[in-house]
Motif scaffolding. Structure first.
Motif, PDB file in Angstrom:
ATOM      1  N   ARG A  86     -65.172  26.782 -59.575  1.00 33.95           N
ATOM      2  CA  ARG A  86     -66.054  27.526 -60.472  1.00 33.95           C
ATOM      3  C   ARG A  86     -65.922  27.032 -61.892  1.00 33.95           C
ATOM      4  O   ARG A  86     -64.835  26.662 -62.334  1.00 33.95           O
ATOM      5  CB  ARG A  86     -65.683  29.017 -60.479  1.00 33.95           C
ATOM      6  CG  ARG A  86     -65.884  29.762 -59.195  1.00 33.95           C
ATOM      7  CD  ARG A  86     -67.324  30.138 -58.927  1.00 33.95           C
ATOM      8  NE  ARG A  86     -68.029  30.731 -60.030  1.00 33.95           N
ATOM      9  CZ  ARG A  86     -68.095  32.020 -60.293  1.00 33.95           C
ATOM     10  NH1 ARG A  86     -67.462  32.895 -59.545  1.00 33.95           N
ATOM     11  NH2 ARG A  86     -68.790  32.462 -61.312  1.00 33.95           N
ATOM     12  N   ASN A 145     -71.813  27.250 -62.387  1.00 32.38           N
ATOM     13  CA  ASN A 145     -72.110  27.538 -60.990  1.00 32.38           C
ATOM     14  C   ASN A 145     -71.681  28.967 -60.712  1.00 32.38           C
ATOM     15  O   ASN A 145     -71.208  29.671 -61.605  1.00 32.38           O
ATOM     16  CB  ASN A 145     -71.477  26.514 -60.039  1.00 32.38           C
ATOM     17  CG  ASN A 145     -69.970  26.528 -60.039  1.00 32.38           C
ATOM     18  OD1 ASN A 145     -69.320  27.396 -60.605  1.00 32.38           O
ATOM     19  ND2 ASN A 145     -69.385  25.535 -59.410  1.00 32.38           N
ATOM     20  N   GLU A 146     -71.864  29.398 -59.482  1.00 35.58           N
ATOM     21  CA  GLU A 146     -71.581  30.796 -59.146  1.00 35.58           C
ATOM     22  C   GLU A 146     -70.579  30.841 -57.993  1.00 35.58           C
ATOM     23  O   GLU A 146     -69.872  29.860 -57.750  1.00 35.58           O
ATOM     24  CB  GLU A 146     -72.901  31.505 -58.807  1.00 35.58           C
ATOM     25  CG  GLU A 146     -73.853  31.533 -59.988  1.00 35.58           C
ATOM     26  CD  GLU A 146     -75.280  31.935 -59.649  1.00 35.58           C
ATOM     27  OE1 GLU A 146     -75.977  32.352 -60.578  1.00 35.58           O
ATOM     28  OE2 GLU A 146     -75.697  31.813 -58.473  1.00 35.58           O
ATOM     29  N   SER A 170     -67.275  18.655 -58.345  1.00 36.14           N
ATOM     30  CA  SER A 170     -67.473  19.274 -57.042  1.00 36.14           C
ATOM     31  C   SER A 170     -67.739  18.155 -56.027  1.00 36.14           C
ATOM     32  O   SER A 170     -67.694  16.980 -56.373  1.00 36.14           O
ATOM     33  CB  SER A 170     -68.667  20.225 -57.118  1.00 36.14           C
ATOM     34  OG  SER A 170     -69.862  19.497 -57.246  1.00 36.14           O
ATOM     35  N   HIS A 189     -71.435  27.501 -55.595  1.00 40.60           N
ATOM     36  CA  HIS A 189     -72.855  27.385 -55.273  1.00 40.60           C
ATOM     37  C   HIS A 189     -73.682  27.979 -56.404  1.00 40.60           C
ATOM     38  O   HIS A 189     -73.137  28.539 -57.355  1.00 40.60           O
ATOM     39  CB  HIS A 189     -73.183  28.130 -53.979  1.00 40.60           C
ATOM     40  CG  HIS A 189     -72.370  27.691 -52.805  1.00 40.60           C
ATOM     41  ND1 HIS A 189     -72.236  28.454 -51.679  1.00 40.60           N
ATOM     42  CD2 HIS A 189     -71.633  26.576 -52.574  1.00 40.60           C
ATOM     43  CE1 HIS A 189     -71.464  27.836 -50.799  1.00 40.60           C
ATOM     44  NE2 HIS A 189     -71.078  26.694 -51.328  1.00 40.60           N
ATOM     45  N   VAL A 190     -75.004  27.887 -56.287  1.00 44.81           N
ATOM     46  CA  VAL A 190     -75.918  28.545 -57.210  1.00 44.81           C
ATOM     47  C   VAL A 190     -76.978  29.246 -56.383  1.00 44.81           C
ATOM     48  O   VAL A 190     -77.523  28.658 -55.440  1.00 44.81           O
ATOM     49  CB  VAL A 190     -76.587  27.537 -58.180  1.00 44.81           C
ATOM     50  CG1 VAL A 190     -77.580  28.254 -59.090  1.00 44.81           C
ATOM     51  CG2 VAL A 190     -75.546  26.801 -59.005  1.00 44.81           C
ATOM     52  N   ALA A 220     -69.424  19.601 -63.718  1.00 45.65           N
ATOM     53  CA  ALA A 220     -70.236  19.883 -62.536  1.00 45.65           C
ATOM     54  C   ALA A 220     -70.018  18.840 -61.454  1.00 45.65           C
ATOM     55  O   ALA A 220     -69.982  19.159 -60.263  1.00 45.65           O
ATOM     56  CB  ALA A 220     -71.715  19.942 -62.916  1.00 45.65           C
ATOM     57  N   PHE A 225     -75.394  22.970 -56.711  1.00 46.26           N
ATOM     58  CA  PHE A 225     -74.033  22.923 -57.248  1.00 46.26           C
ATOM     59  C   PHE A 225     -73.945  23.201 -58.739  1.00 46.26           C
ATOM     60  O   PHE A 225     -72.848  23.412 -59.256  1.00 46.26           O
ATOM     61  CB  PHE A 225     -73.364  21.584 -56.926  1.00 46.26           C
ATOM     62  CG  PHE A 225     -73.926  20.410 -57.677  1.00 46.26           C
ATOM     63  CD1 PHE A 225     -73.279  19.917 -58.801  1.00 46.26           C
ATOM     64  CD2 PHE A 225     -75.080  19.786 -57.249  1.00 46.26           C
ATOM     65  CE1 PHE A 225     -73.779  18.829 -59.487  1.00 46.26           C
ATOM     66  CE2 PHE A 225     -75.588  18.698 -57.920  1.00 46.26           C
ATOM     67  CZ  PHE A 225     -74.935  18.215 -59.049  1.00 46.26           C
ATOM     68  N   VAL A 226     -75.081  23.227 -59.457  1.00 40.39           N
ATOM     69  CA  VAL A 226     -75.017  23.518 -60.885  1.00 40.39           C
ATOM     70  C   VAL A 226     -76.355  24.088 -61.362  1.00 40.39           C
ATOM     71  O   VAL A 226     -77.412  23.724 -60.857  1.00 40.39           O
ATOM     72  CB  VAL A 226     -74.641  22.261 -61.710  1.00 40.39           C
ATOM     73  CG1 VAL A 226     -75.702  21.191 -61.623  1.00 40.39           C
ATOM     74  CG2 VAL A 226     -74.361  22.596 -63.159  1.00 40.39           C
ATOM     75  N   ILE A 269     -81.878  24.230 -61.587  1.00 41.41           N
ATOM     76  CA  ILE A 269     -80.840  24.170 -60.564  1.00 41.41           C
ATOM     77  C   ILE A 269     -80.863  22.779 -59.944  1.00 41.41           C
ATOM     78  O   ILE A 269     -81.927  22.293 -59.548  1.00 41.41           O
ATOM     79  CB  ILE A 269     -81.049  25.250 -59.487  1.00 41.41           C
ATOM     80  CG1 ILE A 269     -81.073  26.641 -60.133  1.00 41.41           C
ATOM     81  CG2 ILE A 269     -79.965  25.162 -58.419  1.00 41.41           C
ATOM     82  CD1 ILE A 269     -81.449  27.763 -59.185  1.00 41.41           C
TER      83      ILE A 269
END
Length: 123
Positions: free
Chosen positions: A6, A98-99, A24, A103-104, A21, A111-112, A45
């Motif tokens: 995260r 990201n969340e 990942s 993920h998003v 980012a 991924f971002v 996104i």
């Protein structure tokens, strides 16, 4: 890298934030989508593999090409500067994040997310 990687960076140079980012599993961008959200700024996104409902890139994008894509989108995206108090100068910056689970919007392919972010500079 952990499966639940995260991050949430606002106000840093875009190149630095996007480097986070790409820590990942994603190494290239294979698609994108703009999400309009009521009461919040729109967000771009980025996807590291193709998924239904995204706009695929003509070729996988990495490095400077991703930065250029994101910067052009930010430059073209309206924002609503607010002055929270006193004598403050505002400029458009970016929030890169990201969340849950890295993920998003609940998608493991995303991924971002990038959104316009108001930077404040006191005088």
């Amino acid at each position: 890298m952990a499966d639940n990687y995260r991050f949430d960076v606002a106000g840093a140079p875009l190149e630095v934030a996007l480097q986070l980012a790409f820590q990942s599993p994603a190494t290239t961008v294979k698609g994108w989508r703009v999400q309009e959200r009521e009461g919040q700024p729109p967000r771009l996104i980025l996807y590291w593999y193709e998924e239904k409902g995204i706009t695929p890139t003509p070729a996988p994008l990495a490095g400077g090409a991703v930065i250029a894509l994101v910067q052009q989108w930010l430059d073209a995206t309206p924002w609503d500067p607010k002055h929270p108090w006193g004598d403050v100068e505002t400029k458009k910056g970016a929030r890169v994040y990201n969340e849950a689970w890295g993920h998003v919007d609940g998608s493991p392919a995303a991924f971002v997310a990038i959104e316009p972010y108001q930077l404040w500079y006191g005088k």
